[in-house]
Design an enzyme around this catalytic site. Structure first.
Site, mmCIF file in Angstrom:
data_model
loop_
_atom_site.group_PDB
_atom_site.id
_atom_site.type_symbol
_atom_site.label_atom_id
_atom_site.label_comp_id
_atom_site.label_asym_id
_atom_site.label_seq_id
_atom_site.Cartn_x
_atom_site.Cartn_y
_atom_site.Cartn_z
ATOM 1 N N HIS A 154 0.829 -1.217 0.000
ATOM 2 C CA HIS A 154 0.000 0.000 0.000
ATOM 3 C C HIS A 154 0.861 1.265 0.000
ATOM 4 O O HIS A 154 0.508 2.278 0.604
ATOM 5 C CB HIS A 154 -0.949 0.013 1.203
ATOM 6 C CG HIS A 154 -1.918 -1.122 1.227
ATOM 7 N ND1 HIS A 154 -3.089 -1.122 0.515
ATOM 8 C CD2 HIS A 154 -1.864 -2.322 1.864
ATOM 9 C CE1 HIS A 154 -3.728 -2.263 0.719
ATOM 10 N NE2 HIS A 154 -2.998 -3.013 1.531
ATOM 11 N N ASN A 172 -10.133 -3.104 2.266
ATOM 12 C CA ASN A 172 -9.843 -3.023 0.832
ATOM 13 C C ASN A 172 -11.116 -2.687 0.071
ATOM 14 O O ASN A 172 -12.190 -2.565 0.656
ATOM 15 C CB ASN A 172 -9.267 -4.354 0.321
ATOM 16 C CG ASN A 172 -7.840 -4.600 0.794
ATOM 17 O OD1 ASN A 172 -7.010 -3.699 0.796
ATOM 18 N ND2 ASN A 172 -7.559 -5.830 1.209
ATOM 19 N N TYR A 228 0.371 -4.309 11.761
ATOM 20 C CA TYR A 228 0.215 -2.933 11.278
ATOM 21 C C TYR A 228 0.901 -1.932 12.204
ATOM 22 O O TYR A 228 1.643 -1.058 11.763
ATOM 23 C CB TYR A 228 -1.273 -2.599 11.120
ATOM 24 C CG TYR A 228 -1.820 -3.047 9.787
ATOM 25 C CD1 TYR A 228 -2.291 -2.132 8.857
ATOM 26 C CD2 TYR A 228 -1.859 -4.388 9.441
ATOM 27 C CE1 TYR A 228 -2.781 -2.524 7.626
ATOM 28 C CE2 TYR A 228 -2.352 -4.808 8.215
ATOM 29 C CZ TYR A 228 -2.811 -3.873 7.317
ATOM 30 O OH TYR A 228 -3.287 -4.283 6.095
#
Length: 498
Positions: A55, A127, A337
């Protein structure tokens, strides 16, 4: 120029000249004492931070979440109560491309939302597809390696991509979506978003509900064919940024309808599919989408680097009334993350303005690189540990503890290694496509398979056939038309589900 602010160093000293370096004489060497030059070069050398592993290429804007329906029976989350308006930040992205990649490449699009609630930041990291390629986080790093560059050629490898997909039948659902029309939206405004994972909501009675988040574009779905996308890339590599930024500057504020699919907690035991499997959708006939509000994007960032590049989203950011689930990939991402942000942005990345909560923050985090927010945040220098007896120091809040999970089914039912049906849902999706959509699906897959060894092609074709015979036949015909492909001598068999 007396009315203009003084140019200064980062320490605030005025700069007498920003045009010439300091030298020993008119033609002498540059002096090391020219600290202004050294500072300028040093800062320039450090203007880039590591890009996101995935990303990396993204586009974002600010807006508001509006809740229009009563959700109090499902959650105590204040941001999800009727009439509530919550400021937010959205970032869209491609998955595989690097920071300088073209916007209009066929790829999954990231759809990340940060809500600045009165109870802390709540992030939904999803997404533009309701499923993903994997059902277990153990496979994530290897999958991403196939989407990146070959270590020897430094080129993308279609062979690696299809080899991995053909050995991982759980990917078929997502592959079908990626190669369909939805795999190349014309811009961020004309695509849906999904939380993708199964999350949970809990109410003031201690009842938990499993939930899927959907964000349906109010602008309508629009897509490019491969040929249209390639033609546009020849003119601009920044089409998404131009469309999103330019539209908001013109006052064209995009909106998405917020919808929920809700499942009572104990129904997970009776569900005919694993509701926590990221490769599966919940059929709308069983769990219809409920409209609960909308969000609108209406303000661009003033500085892209500070507010979009440094924006850090993580599913570990949640608020009371919102919870997780046994979704294995979600469980892996809860660590992955936040850890990626600590590596990329620094230990105290949550204190950066774009990531900082809008509510008061009190904890016992101290020291570390980039502690730029004035020391510990407990409010008292004597309170740098816990538990303590310092008056007024932060204390735990037992009233926001989540209710316990009540899944009572056989644990083997959620075994992700055996007995998974990886073909029924791709078959159902394929049957929804009309003739034109199927033709484009076949063509897109064939184009992506150029140069892939026959053994791998046949292995993947076997998966298409298990989904639907017409799926395999259509791709095979497109391969022959585009590449002159004939049946390979290898008798490939589909890989067993792992």
């Amino acid at each position: 120029m007396s009315d203009r602010p003084r140019l200064t160093t980062t320490a605030g000293a005025p700069v007498p000249s920003n045009q010439y370096s300091l030298t020993a004489g008119a033609r002498g060497p540059i002096l090391l004492e020219d600290y202004q030059l050294m500072e300028k070069i040093a800062h320039h050398n450090r203007e880039r931070i590591p890009e996101r592993i995935v990303h990396a290429k993204g586009w974002g804007a600010y807006g508001e979440l509006h809740i229009t329906e009563d959700l109090s029976r499902y959650t105590i989350a204040k941001a999800l109560q009727k009439g509530k308006v919550t400021p937010m930040l959205a970032r869209f992205s491609t998955v595989a491309g690097e920071l300088g990649a073209a916007d209009h490449e066929r790829d999954v699009r990231g759809f990340s939302l940060k809500f600045y609630t009165e109870e802390g930041n709540w992030d939904l990291v999803g997404n533009n597809t309701p499923v993903f390629f994997i059902r277990d986080p153990m496979k994530f790093a290897d999958f991403i390696h196939t989407q990146k560059r070959h270590p020897k050629t430094n080129l993308r490898s279609a062979t690696a991509m299809w080899d991995w997909w053909s050995l991982s039948p759980e990917s078929l659902h997502q592959v079908t979506i990626l190669m369909s029309d939805r795999g190349l939206p014309i811009d961020p405004m004309h695509m849906n978003g999904y939380g993708s994972h199964t999350y949970s909501l809990w109410n003031d009675r201690g009842e938990r509900y499993w939930v899927k988040f959907h964000f349906k574009t109010q602008q309508g779905h629009k897509f490019f064919t491969n040929e249209e996308g390639e033609a546009l890339i020849g003119k601009t590599r920044e089409g998404y940024q131009e469309a999103l930024f330019g539209g908001i500057e013109r006052g064209e504020f995009p909106r998405w309808t917020v919808q929920l699919q809700i499942m009572p907690e104990l129904e997970a035991d009776k569900c005919p599919f694993d509701p926590f499997d990221l490769t599966k959708v919940w059929p709308h006939s069983m769990y219809p989408c409920i409209d609960v509000g909308y969000f609108e994007l209406n303000r661009n960032a003033e500085n892209y680097f500070a507010e979009i590049e440094q924006a850090a989203f993580s599913p570990s950011n949640k608020v009371p009334g919102v919870g997780y689930s046994p979704d294995r990939v979600l469980q892996g991402r809860l660590f992955a993350y936040a850890d990626a942000h600590r590596y990329r942005l620094g230990t105290h990345y949550e204190a950066l303005p774009v990531n900082a909560p809008k509510c008061p923050v009190h904890n016992y985090v101290k020291d570390g690189a980039m502690n730029f927010f004035g020391g510990i945040t407990s409010g008292n220098p004597d309170a740098y540990y816990e538990p303590n007896s310092v008056a007024g120091s932060p204390a735990e809040v037992p009233t926001v503890a989540e209710p316990p999970l009540r899944i009572t089914g056989d644990a083997s039912r959620y075994n992700h290694r055996e007995g998974n049906d990886d073909y029924s849902q791709p078959r159902a999706l394929f049957n929804l496509f009309d003739a034109g959509q199927k033709a484009r699906l076949f063509s897109n897959i064939a184009a992506a398979m150029g140069g892939v060894p026959g053994e791998i092609v046949e292995r993947q074709l076997a998966h298409f056939k298990l989904a639907h015979p017409d799926y395999e036949a259509g791709v095979r015909a497109a391969l022959e038309k585009q590449h002159g492909y004939k049946v390979d001598t290898v008798s490939a068999q589909p890989a067993a589900a792992e």
